[in-house]
Design a protein around this motif. Structure first.
Motif, PDB file in Angstrom:
ATOM      1  N   TRP A  24      11.506   5.327   2.652  1.00 56.74           N
ATOM      2  CA  TRP A  24      10.780   6.176   3.199  1.00 56.74           C
ATOM      3  C   TRP A  24      10.836   6.327   4.736  1.00 56.74           C
ATOM      4  O   TRP A  24      10.538   7.301   5.638  1.00 56.74           O
ATOM      5  CB  TRP A  24       9.101   5.667   3.077  1.00 56.74           C
ATOM      6  CG  TRP A  24       7.969   6.159   3.978  1.00 56.74           C
ATOM      7  CD1 TRP A  24       7.570   7.265   2.987  1.00 56.74           C
ATOM      8  CD2 TRP A  24       7.086   6.440   5.062  1.00 56.74           C
ATOM      9  NE1 TRP A  24       6.744   8.225   3.667  1.00 56.74           N
ATOM     10  CE2 TRP A  24       6.092   6.712   4.677  1.00 56.74           C
ATOM     11  CE3 TRP A  24       7.446   5.474   5.655  1.00 56.74           C
ATOM     12  CZ2 TRP A  24       5.348   7.195   6.089  1.00 56.74           C
ATOM     13  CZ3 TRP A  24       6.746   5.283   7.263  1.00 56.74           C
ATOM     14  CH2 TRP A  24       6.038   5.691   7.376  1.00 56.74           C
ATOM     15  N   SER A  50       0.625   4.634   5.179  1.00 60.14           N
ATOM     16  CA  SER A  50      -0.599   3.937   5.041  1.00 60.14           C
ATOM     17  C   SER A  50      -0.815   3.036   6.208  1.00 60.14           C
ATOM     18  O   SER A  50       0.535   1.970   6.611  1.00 60.14           O
ATOM     19  CB  SER A  50      -1.686   3.091   3.928  1.00 60.14           C
ATOM     20  OG  SER A  50      -1.099   2.046   2.968  1.00 60.14           O
ATOM     21  N   ARG A  59       2.514   0.490   6.591  1.00 57.80           N
ATOM     22  CA  ARG A  59       3.503   0.510   5.530  1.00 57.80           C
ATOM     23  C   ARG A  59       5.246   1.733   5.674  1.00 57.80           C
ATOM     24  O   ARG A  59       4.294   2.952   5.961  1.00 57.80           O
ATOM     25  CB  ARG A  59       2.534   0.234   4.361  1.00 57.80           C
ATOM     26  CG  ARG A  59       1.746  -0.465   4.630  1.00 57.80           C
ATOM     27  CD  ARG A  59       1.114  -0.625   2.956  1.00 57.80           C
ATOM     28  NE  ARG A  59      -0.193  -1.226   3.218  1.00 57.80           N
ATOM     29  CZ  ARG A  59      -1.753  -1.591   3.196  1.00 57.80           C
ATOM     30  NH1 ARG A  59      -1.883  -0.574   3.525  1.00 57.80           N
ATOM     31  NH2 ARG A  59      -2.233  -2.533   3.043  1.00 57.80           N
ATOM     32  N   GLY A 110       0.641  -1.058   0.309  1.00 55.93           N
ATOM     33  CA  GLY A 110       0.112   0.231   0.253  1.00 55.93           C
ATOM     34  C   GLY A 110       0.600   1.322   0.188  1.00 55.93           C
ATOM     35  O   GLY A 110       1.952   1.527  -0.278  1.00 55.93           O
ATOM     36  N   ARG A 111      -0.124   2.787  -0.499  1.00 57.81           N
ATOM     37  CA  ARG A 111       0.831   3.614   0.464  1.00 57.81           C
ATOM     38  C   ARG A 111       2.051   3.779   1.754  1.00 57.81           C
ATOM     39  O   ARG A 111       1.030   3.141   2.029  1.00 57.81           O
ATOM     40  CB  ARG A 111      -0.057   4.538  -0.018  1.00 57.81           C
ATOM     41  CG  ARG A 111       0.564   5.959   0.096  1.00 57.81           C
ATOM     42  CD  ARG A 111      -0.443   7.072  -0.540  1.00 57.81           C
ATOM     43  NE  ARG A 111      -1.303   7.449   1.138  1.00 57.81           N
ATOM     44  CZ  ARG A 111      -2.141   7.180   1.652  1.00 57.81           C
ATOM     45  NH1 ARG A 111      -2.956   6.064   1.468  1.00 57.81           N
ATOM     46  NH2 ARG A 111      -2.289   7.712   3.056  1.00 57.81           N
ATOM     47  N   CYS A 112       3.032   4.075   1.291  1.00 58.25           N
ATOM     48  CA  CYS A 112       4.074   4.286   1.744  1.00 58.25           C
ATOM     49  C   CYS A 112       3.196   5.315   2.946  1.00 58.25           C
ATOM     50  O   CYS A 112       2.181   6.764   2.762  1.00 58.25           O
ATOM     51  CB  CYS A 112       5.341   6.018   2.290  1.00 58.25           C
ATOM     52  SG  CYS A 112       6.870   4.689   1.303  1.00 58.25           S
TER      53      CYS A 112
END
Length: 134
Positions: free
Chosen positions: A94, A65, A89, A61-63
């Motif tokens: 990141w 999230s 995540r 998923g999106r960083c």
């Protein structure tokens, strides 16, 4: 972005089990997953019998999230209640940027406190100076 786990499928039910944790990945950082834990649900969906690639896909998923995992701890019997674990995540890059941002925020917070102290000292000095001149 994922949660930094490597999985393998086991058992008649073909559930996914944590095989290892990525160094400095989300799961290792949180410390809530252990090698041998069975992954039973992802965001409330039962993943038992899913193809491992499909399970991996549900973890992505999106960083930043969140993903909710239902796990059965290593060695627990099949009837043991599934424990819910929330993980954020992220990629290693990141997480590195996230740590840098937090450190910068801490530095800015400390600098802001110093500015406030200097402002109070200056105002106190200015007030005392104007009182002495009158």
């Amino acid at each position: 972005a994922g949660i930094g786990v490597f999985l393998e499928q086991r058992g008649r039910e073909r559930y996914c089990v944590v095989n290892s944790l990525q160094k400095r990945g989300s799961a290792e950082r949180e410390g809530t997953l252990r090698i041998g834990d069975a992954l039973i649900t992802v965001d409330g969906k039962d993943t038992t019998g899913y193809d491992m690639e499909n399970v991996r896909g549900t973890l992505m998923g999106r960083c930043g999230s969140l993903v909710c995992l239902g796990i059965r701890p290593r060695g627990a019997a099949d009837g043991v209640e599934v424990q819910e674990v929330m993980l954020k995540r992220g990629t290693l890059e990141w997480w590195a940027l996230h740590e840098e941002l937090l450190a910068t925020e801490d530095q800015l917070g400390a600098a802001s406190e110093q500015v406030q102290e200097i402002r109070h000292m200056w105002l106190a000095e200015a007030t005392r100076g104007s009182t002495l001149q009158n």
